[in-house]
Design a protein around this motif. Structure first.
Motif, PDB file in Angstrom:
ATOM      1  N   TYR A 169      93.224  10.367  58.495  1.00 51.12           N
ATOM      2  CA  TYR A 169      93.292   9.648  57.227  1.00 51.12           C
ATOM      3  C   TYR A 169      93.777   8.213  57.437  1.00 51.12           C
ATOM      4  O   TYR A 169      94.667   7.965  58.251  1.00 51.12           O
ATOM      5  N   SER A 172      97.857   7.117  52.643  1.00 52.82           N
ATOM      6  CA  SER A 172      98.132   8.041  51.546  1.00 52.82           C
ATOM      7  C   SER A 172      98.752   7.299  50.365  1.00 52.82           C
ATOM      8  O   SER A 172      99.199   6.157  50.495  1.00 52.82           O
ATOM      9  N   SER A 228      96.014  12.081  50.605  1.00 51.91           N
ATOM     10  CA  SER A 228      95.740  11.420  51.885  1.00 51.91           C
ATOM     11  C   SER A 228      94.240  11.236  52.037  1.00 51.91           C
ATOM     12  O   SER A 228      93.463  12.149  51.726  1.00 51.91           O
ATOM     13  N   THR A 250      98.497   4.828  57.208  1.00 54.66           N
ATOM     14  CA  THR A 250      98.978   5.787  58.197  1.00 54.66           C
ATOM     15  C   THR A 250      99.548   5.037  59.394  1.00 54.66           C
ATOM     16  O   THR A 250      98.935   4.100  59.908  1.00 54.66           O
TER      17      THR A 250
END
Length: 262
Positions: A169, A172, A228, A250
């Protein structure tokens, strides 16, 4: 009576033999020339409780012998300790398999179940093949930067292995929902959010989760969900029922493990 006793003893012996299973069965077909078998205390254990059992083996004959002669036994109580010990097999400094051992309870974890294991095996290997290790974290700006670092570092003679950053990902964000008749629980919020996000994400991966953070535990009149995924999802998701938080990229952080000299 004597015959019955002798038969019972033989039955016990054979039962013990046949309850044994080879530990390194998953790597028996690997070329042992490029394998390493490593025993090491868990890196988060600041007290280095089981450092005395550390071992590092690259010798082909020793590895072949261990593959053929290292066993674990039958099921035991499913119990472990916080500061376990790891047995790790690597090939070209990449992990092929690993097992968690509890010296205190004399067991090894195999696919989520505890089995009896001879801890004296660790002591014998540590006496003959002792080693120390160092580990550290390193953050990267993007995947390309990490891959350049990784391609060089993984070949270093002192590198044991590297835990790669999570590239699934981009980042988030949180969405806070009031606890009410519509949003009685996190499952109801997931069922509300998921179709909306799926329309935006299409083939992109994403996840929706409810984490028992300190804020969520103290504020029971709401549910703060964590989504996410990609920045695209964050930008396009318009939410009126919940309060959308900020985007958090991230952290691309790798963990590097290295062998050190005594």
């Amino acid at each position: 009576m004597k015959f019955r006793l002798t038969f019972a003893i033989l039955l016990l012996v054979f039962s013990h033999i046949f309850s044994q299973t080879k530990l390194f069965e998953s790597i028996k077909n690997e070329n042992s020339d490029s394998l390493k078998i490593i025993g090491m205390y868990y890196n988060w254990d600041q007290n280095k409780t089981y450092e005395k059992y550390n071992f590092y083996i690259t010798d082909k004959k020793t590895i072949d012998s261990l593959i053929n002669n290292t066993y674990y036994n039958g099921l035991t109580e499913n119990i472990s300790e916080q500061n376990n010990f790891s047995i790790i097999v690597t090939k070209n400094n990449q992990i092929l398999d690993r097992w968690s051992v509890s010296p205190k309870f004399e067991n090894i974890n195999i696919k989520g179940k505890s089995h009896k294991f001879d801890i004296s095996t660790l002591a014998r290997l540590a006496e003959k093949f002792p080693f120390k290790y160092n580990w550290y974290k390193q953050e990267f700006k993007n995947r390309a930067e990490f891959e350049k670092f990784y391609s060089n570092k993984i070949k270093d003679k002192n590198t044991l292995f590297i835990y790669k950053p999570d590239f699934i990902y981009e980042g988030s964000f949180e969405i806070q929902f009031p606890k009410n008749e519509t949003f009685l629980h996190p499952k109801a919020i997931d069922e509300y959010l998921r179709p909306k996000i799926e329309k935006i994400a299409k083939d992109e991966k994403f996840s929706i989760g409810y984490v028992l953070t300190e804020f969520n535990m103290k504020n029971r009149d709401q549910y703060t969900m964590t989504v996410s995924g990609s920045k695209n999802i964050f930008n396009k998701l318009k939410e009126t029922q919940g309060k959308k938080g900020n985007w958090t990229p991230t952290k691309l952080e790798a963990q590097i493990f290295e062998k050190t000299e005594f």
